[in-house]
Motif scaffolding. Structure first.
Motif, PDB file in Angstrom:
ATOM      1  N   ARG A  68     -11.249  -4.391  -6.416  1.00 29.55           N
ATOM      2  CA  ARG A  68     -10.271  -3.322  -6.215  1.00 29.55           C
ATOM      3  C   ARG A  68      -9.405  -3.132  -7.456  1.00 29.55           C
ATOM      4  NH1 ARG A  68      -9.693  -3.026  -0.550  1.00 29.55           N
ATOM      5  NH2 ARG A  68     -11.554  -3.941   0.381  1.00 29.55           N
ATOM      6  N   VAL A 120      -1.127  -1.070  -4.490  1.00 30.62           N
ATOM      7  CA  VAL A 120      -2.436  -0.421  -4.426  1.00 30.62           C
ATOM      8  C   VAL A 120      -2.284   0.931  -3.742  1.00 30.62           C
ATOM      9  CG1 VAL A 120      -3.654  -2.627  -4.329  1.00 30.62           C
ATOM     10  CG2 VAL A 120      -3.024  -1.480  -2.205  1.00 30.62           C
ATOM     11  N   ARG A 136       0.843  -1.190   0.000  1.00 28.01           N
ATOM     12  CA  ARG A 136       0.000   0.000   0.000  1.00 28.01           C
ATOM     13  C   ARG A 136       0.881   1.245   0.000  1.00 28.01           C
ATOM     14  NH1 ARG A 136      -2.247   0.304   4.752  1.00 28.01           N
ATOM     15  NH2 ARG A 136      -4.013   1.602   4.134  1.00 28.01           N
ATOM     16  N   VAL A 161      -5.751  -2.844  -8.752  1.00 31.08           N
ATOM     17  CA  VAL A 161      -4.405  -3.220  -8.326  1.00 31.08           C
ATOM     18  C   VAL A 161      -3.440  -2.997  -9.485  1.00 31.08           C
ATOM     19  CG1 VAL A 161      -5.305  -4.924  -6.693  1.00 31.08           C
ATOM     20  CG2 VAL A 161      -4.682  -5.646  -8.997  1.00 31.08           C
ATOM     21  N   TRP A 210      -7.449   0.860  -1.012  1.00 26.54           N
ATOM     22  CA  TRP A 210      -7.343  -0.365  -0.208  1.00 26.54           C
ATOM     23  C   TRP A 210      -6.987   0.068   1.209  1.00 26.54           C
ATOM     24  CZ3 TRP A 210      -6.662  -5.434  -2.884  1.00 26.54           C
ATOM     25  CH2 TRP A 210      -6.727  -6.507  -1.989  1.00 26.54           C
TER      26      TRP A 210
END
Length: 262
Positions: free
Chosen positions: A204, A141, A118, A206, A146
């Protein structure tokens, strides 16, 4: 059989450089010294005869700058040519009006990773460009997309199998012994939805471009469907129009029946 060529063509852009081209073929070998003019140029080199070229080596000398953009073998009498793949990891699969190359190191359609990195949104692309990034082991991400932390993990994440794959529908069987991320190399785009064992789950973004689904340990079925809002609105509009037309037809028929003389 290897392509028979009597000449080579190099597409070169640069200035202040010299090239040495070494050609190895079944029929022999030869070396050529070239000094291309400045700018974007096509340099042609004639071979001693019809050769089955097996290896080409281009060495650049000098202090200028340049780039070899394309290289091809040619059979002048037949008017045929064959491109030489310059980038590693590619293979020419189809040669006609359109050339199709296979990326030998491309990631699969779906795969699993065990690590989520992240970073701030502005750092996603620089992180992906970092040579230390391994797309087969982790995804990158944005914090905003996220928000929850992800436990660090190493080693293979599990196994994945495609059950059904159509343009707007994908079903995947996943078997993992710990939480993992299922990566789908389809562009992340509004209208896609994901279900895990029949239950709706977040889809999500990515690696900036692809789709990712968080999968808990165990055996699961993941389903992705594409149904954009514009399509749903169009279906509702079409259904409403059809119902209106049906009601109008029934109403006119009823009135006509009432007006019929006895």
């Amino acid at each position: 059989p290897r392509f028979l060529a009597d000449s080579l063509a190099l597409r070169w852009e640069g200035a202040g450089l010299q090239m040495r081209l070494h050609v190895l073929a079944r029929e022999g070998s030869a070396e050529f010294a070239l000094t291309p003019p400045a700018g974007l140029q096509t340099v042609r080199v004639s071979l001693p005869g019809l050769w089955r070229v097996e290896q080409l080596e281009v060495r650049v000398e000098g202090t200028g700058q340049g780039r070899l953009e394309a290289l091809s073998l040619a059979h002048t009498a037949l008017g045929e040519s064959r491109p030489v793949v310059l980038a590693t990891g590619f293979r020419l699969r189809h040669l006609a009006d359109v050339k199709i190359y296979e990326h030998l190191q491309a990631l699969p359609r779906v795969y699993l990773v065990g690590t989520v990195r992240r970073v701030p949104a502005a750092a996603v692309l620089p992180t992906l460009a970092d040579p230390a990034f391994d797309p087969e082991r982790e995804v990158v991400v944005a914090h905003e997309e996220w928000p929850e932390d992800w436990p660090a993990a190493t080693g293979p994440a599990g196994r994945v199998q495609i059950v059904a794959d159509r343009p707007e529908h994908l079903v995947v069987r996943v078997e993992v012994d710990r939480p993992a991320v299922l990566v789908v190399t389809t562009s992340y785009y509004p209208g896609w939805t994901a279900r895990l064992d029949g239950e709706s789950v977040p889809l999500r973004r990515v690696n900036y471009l692809f789709q990712g689904i968080s999968v808990p340990a165990g055996v699961h079925i993941v389903r992705l469907d594409y149904a954009p809002a514009s399509l749903r609105a169009g279906l509702f509009l079409a259904a409403g129009t059809a119902l209106g037309a049906l009601a109008l037809t029934l109403g006119l028929g009823w009135r006509a029946g009432r007006a019929r003389p006895l």
